[in-house]
Design a protein around this motif. Structure first.
Motif, PDB file in Angstrom:
ATOM      1  N   GLN A 188     -69.391  -7.554  61.841  1.00  0.00           N
ATOM      2  CA  GLN A 188     -67.939  -6.768  61.328  1.00  0.00           C
ATOM      3  C   GLN A 188     -68.234  -5.377  61.987  1.00  0.00           C
ATOM      4  O   GLN A 188     -67.455  -4.536  62.155  1.00  0.00           O
ATOM      5  N   GLN A 189     -69.465  -4.780  61.756  1.00  0.00           N
ATOM      6  CA  GLN A 189     -69.924  -3.482  62.117  1.00  0.00           C
ATOM      7  C   GLN A 189     -69.328  -3.131  63.447  1.00  0.00           C
ATOM      8  O   GLN A 189     -69.027  -1.843  63.894  1.00  0.00           O
ATOM      9  N   TYR A 190     -69.800  -3.968  64.386  1.00  0.00           N
ATOM     10  CA  TYR A 190     -69.620  -3.764  65.805  1.00  0.00           C
ATOM     11  C   TYR A 190     -68.087  -3.769  66.114  1.00  0.00           C
ATOM     12  O   TYR A 190     -67.742  -3.015  66.789  1.00  0.00           O
ATOM     13  N   HIS A 191     -67.291  -4.644  65.475  1.00  0.00           N
ATOM     14  CA  HIS A 191     -66.020  -4.643  65.642  1.00  0.00           C
ATOM     15  C   HIS A 191     -65.357  -3.411  65.102  1.00  0.00           C
ATOM     16  O   HIS A 191     -64.340  -2.950  65.875  1.00  0.00           O
ATOM     17  N   ILE A 192     -65.847  -2.742  64.129  1.00  0.00           N
ATOM     18  CA  ILE A 192     -65.149  -1.838  63.364  1.00  0.00           C
ATOM     19  C   ILE A 192     -65.679  -0.515  64.670  1.00  0.00           C
ATOM     20  O   ILE A 192     -64.681   0.444  64.858  1.00  0.00           O
ATOM     21  N   PHE A 193     -66.856  -0.405  65.096  1.00  0.00           N
ATOM     22  CA  PHE A 193     -66.905   0.607  66.134  1.00  0.00           C
ATOM     23  C   PHE A 193     -66.317   0.539  67.313  1.00  0.00           C
ATOM     24  O   PHE A 193     -65.768   1.429  67.943  1.00  0.00           O
ATOM     25  N   SER A 194     -66.208  -0.763  67.833  1.00  0.00           N
ATOM     26  CA  SER A 194     -65.510  -1.188  69.221  1.00  0.00           C
ATOM     27  C   SER A 194     -64.057  -0.583  68.781  1.00  0.00           C
ATOM     28  O   SER A 194     -63.662  -0.092  69.667  1.00  0.00           O
ATOM     29  N   GLN A 195     -63.277  -0.982  67.755  1.00  0.00           N
ATOM     30  CA  GLN A 195     -61.987  -0.614  67.450  1.00  0.00           C
ATOM     31  C   GLN A 195     -61.978   1.123  67.425  1.00  0.00           C
ATOM     32  O   GLN A 195     -60.915   1.468  68.074  1.00  0.00           O
ATOM     33  N   ARG A 196     -62.880   1.734  66.742  1.00  0.00           N
ATOM     34  CA  ARG A 196     -62.870   3.043  66.706  1.00  0.00           C
ATOM     35  C   ARG A 196     -62.826   3.702  68.277  1.00  0.00           C
ATOM     36  O   ARG A 196     -62.113   4.579  68.526  1.00  0.00           O
ATOM     37  N   ASP A 197     -63.737   3.224  68.888  1.00  0.00           N
ATOM     38  CA  ASP A 197     -63.891   3.716  70.429  1.00  0.00           C
ATOM     39  C   ASP A 197     -62.501   3.404  71.165  1.00  0.00           C
ATOM     40  O   ASP A 197     -62.097   4.385  71.992  1.00  0.00           O
ATOM     41  N   ARG A 198     -62.008   2.116  70.804  1.00  0.00           N
ATOM     42  CA  ARG A 198     -60.672   1.997  71.581  1.00  0.00           C
ATOM     43  C   ARG A 198     -59.624   3.099  71.022  1.00  0.00           C
ATOM     44  O   ARG A 198     -58.833   3.695  71.806  1.00  0.00           O
ATOM     45  N   ASP A 199     -59.401   3.442  69.718  1.00  0.00           N
ATOM     46  CA  ASP A 199     -58.581   4.162  69.275  1.00  0.00           C
ATOM     47  C   ASP A 199     -58.864   5.632  69.338  1.00  0.00           C
ATOM     48  O   ASP A 199     -57.897   6.345  69.794  1.00  0.00           O
ATOM     49  N   PHE A 200     -60.160   6.075  69.681  1.00  0.00           N
ATOM     50  CA  PHE A 200     -60.663   7.229  70.076  1.00  0.00           C
ATOM     51  C   PHE A 200     -60.025   7.641  71.760  1.00  0.00           C
ATOM     52  O   PHE A 200     -59.624   8.463  71.911  1.00  0.00           O
ATOM     53  N   ILE A 201     -60.316   6.919  72.333  1.00  0.00           N
ATOM     54  CA  ILE A 201     -60.158   6.921  73.859  1.00  0.00           C
ATOM     55  C   ILE A 201     -58.576   7.252  73.993  1.00  0.00           C
ATOM     56  O   ILE A 201     -57.872   7.678  74.943  1.00  0.00           O
ATOM     57  N   ALA A 202     -57.800   6.390  73.188  1.00  0.00           N
ATOM     58  CA  ALA A 202     -56.321   6.202  73.436  1.00  0.00           C
ATOM     59  C   ALA A 202     -55.964   7.647  72.780  1.00  0.00           C
ATOM     60  O   ALA A 202     -54.881   8.309  73.254  1.00  0.00           O
ATOM     61  N   ALA A 203     -56.518   8.206  71.785  1.00  0.00           N
ATOM     62  CA  ALA A 203     -56.033   9.608  71.338  1.00  0.00           C
ATOM     63  C   ALA A 203     -56.479  10.420  72.454  1.00  0.00           C
ATOM     64  O   ALA A 203     -55.755  11.580  72.560  1.00  0.00           O
ATOM     65  N   CYS A 204     -57.609  10.358  73.012  1.00  0.00           N
ATOM     66  CA  CYS A 204     -57.839  11.212  74.130  1.00  0.00           C
ATOM     67  C   CYS A 204     -56.783  11.267  75.123  1.00  0.00           C
ATOM     68  O   CYS A 204     -56.437  12.324  75.617  1.00  0.00           O
ATOM     69  N   ARG A 205     -56.311  10.255  75.578  1.00  0.00           N
ATOM     70  CA  ARG A 205     -55.329  10.018  76.650  1.00  0.00           C
ATOM     71  C   ARG A 205     -54.004  10.461  76.003  1.00  0.00           C
ATOM     72  O   ARG A 205     -53.421  11.380  77.015  1.00  0.00           O
ATOM     73  N   ARG A 206     -53.863  10.561  74.811  1.00  0.00           N
ATOM     74  CA  ARG A 206     -52.397  11.080  74.392  1.00  0.00           C
ATOM     75  C   ARG A 206     -52.324  12.608  74.365  1.00  0.00           C
ATOM     76  O   ARG A 206     -51.480  13.301  74.948  1.00  0.00           O
ATOM     77  N   TYR A 207     -53.549  13.111  74.042  1.00  0.00           N
ATOM     78  CA  TYR A 207     -53.879  14.625  74.088  1.00  0.00           C
ATOM     79  C   TYR A 207     -53.645  14.938  75.418  1.00  0.00           C
ATOM     80  O   TYR A 207     -53.022  16.173  75.708  1.00  0.00           O
ATOM     81  N   ILE A 208     -54.446  14.464  76.635  1.00  0.00           N
ATOM     82  CA  ILE A 208     -54.346  14.829  77.870  1.00  0.00           C
ATOM     83  C   ILE A 208     -52.913  14.675  78.476  1.00  0.00           C
ATOM     84  O   ILE A 208     -52.079  15.479  78.851  1.00  0.00           O
ATOM     85  N   ALA A 209     -52.070  13.586  78.000  1.00  0.00           N
ATOM     86  CA  ALA A 209     -50.639  13.620  78.516  1.00  0.00           C
ATOM     87  C   ALA A 209     -49.905  14.619  77.958  1.00  0.00           C
ATOM     88  O   ALA A 209     -48.803  15.021  78.482  1.00  0.00           O
ATOM     89  N   ALA A 210     -50.025  14.875  76.548  1.00  0.00           N
ATOM     90  CA  ALA A 210     -49.332  16.039  75.926  1.00  0.00           C
ATOM     91  C   ALA A 210     -49.720  17.566  76.438  1.00  0.00           C
ATOM     92  O   ALA A 210     -49.019  18.105  76.049  1.00  0.00           O
ATOM     93  N   SER A 211     -50.726  17.709  76.855  1.00  0.00           N
ATOM     94  CA  SER A 211     -51.013  19.013  77.386  1.00  0.00           C
ATOM     95  C   SER A 211     -50.782  19.235  78.714  1.00  0.00           C
ATOM     96  O   SER A 211     -50.924  20.337  79.164  1.00  0.00           O
ATOM     97  N   GLY A 212     -49.948  18.098  79.385  1.00  0.00           N
ATOM     98  CA  GLY A 212     -49.269  18.678  80.733  1.00  0.00           C
ATOM     99  C   GLY A 212     -50.446  19.123  81.878  1.00  0.00           C
ATOM    100  O   GLY A 212     -51.381  18.276  81.998  1.00  0.00           O
ATOM    101  N   LYS A 213     -50.132  20.060  82.374  1.00  0.00           N
ATOM    102  CA  LYS A 213     -51.195  20.049  83.613  1.00  0.00           C
ATOM    103  C   LYS A 213     -52.184  21.457  83.371  1.00  0.00           C
ATOM    104  O   LYS A 213     -52.955  21.676  84.260  1.00  0.00           O
TER     105      LYS A 213
END
Length: 137
Positions: A3-28
């Motif tokens: 369960q702990q592995y699943h929680i951290f794995s999900q956090r990692d996916r959510d975190f990288i998605a948040a990184c992608r959203r920030y990059i996309a919103a930042s333009g160039k």
């Protein structure tokens, strides 16, 4: 442990998605790994990434008054649990269940250095390695 592995794995996916959203919103505008990771860590997270049992155990211990992300996360959970107990007359265990199921924490509760390390580590994982900037893909 599973369960702990699943929680951290999900956090990692959510975190990288948040990184992608920030990059996309930042333009160039030029960005650094620290800019991206810090902004993503401060963005709203879909979960607390903590098990019910661990949260309950921490709630029943004296409050940690240090200024660490872990202590801040538990302070946020503790405050929300107390508010639900007072406003709805719930028992602690029921209030905690609602707080953890709510999926609206203030952020990922990561220090800046941890966020940057996590960003770099996740960028090296093959299954997460796709262009961070959707404009370049």
């Amino acid at each position: 442990m599973e369960q702990q592995y699943h929680i951290f794995s999900q956090r990692d996916r959510d975190f990288i998605a948040a990184c992608r959203r920030y990059i996309a919103a930042s333009g160039k505008k030029p960005l650094t790994a620290a800019n991206i990771a810090t902004a993503a860590a401060a963005s709203p997270a879909p979960s607390y990434y903590i098990t019910y049992d661990y949260a309950m155990r921490k709630l029943n211990e004296p409050a940690d008054t240090t200024d660490t992300p872990s202590a801040q996360r538990m302070a946020d959970i503790r405050q929300r649990v107390q508010r639900l107990m007072q406003s709805r007359g719930l028992e602690q265990r029921h209030a905690l269940s609602l707080v953890l199921a709510d999926k609206s924490p203030k952020g990922f509760f990561l220090s800046q250095s941890t966020a940057v390390r996590l960003f770099h580590r996740l960028r090296r994982k093959p299954h997460l390695r796709r262009p961070l900037n959707p404009l370049n893909s």
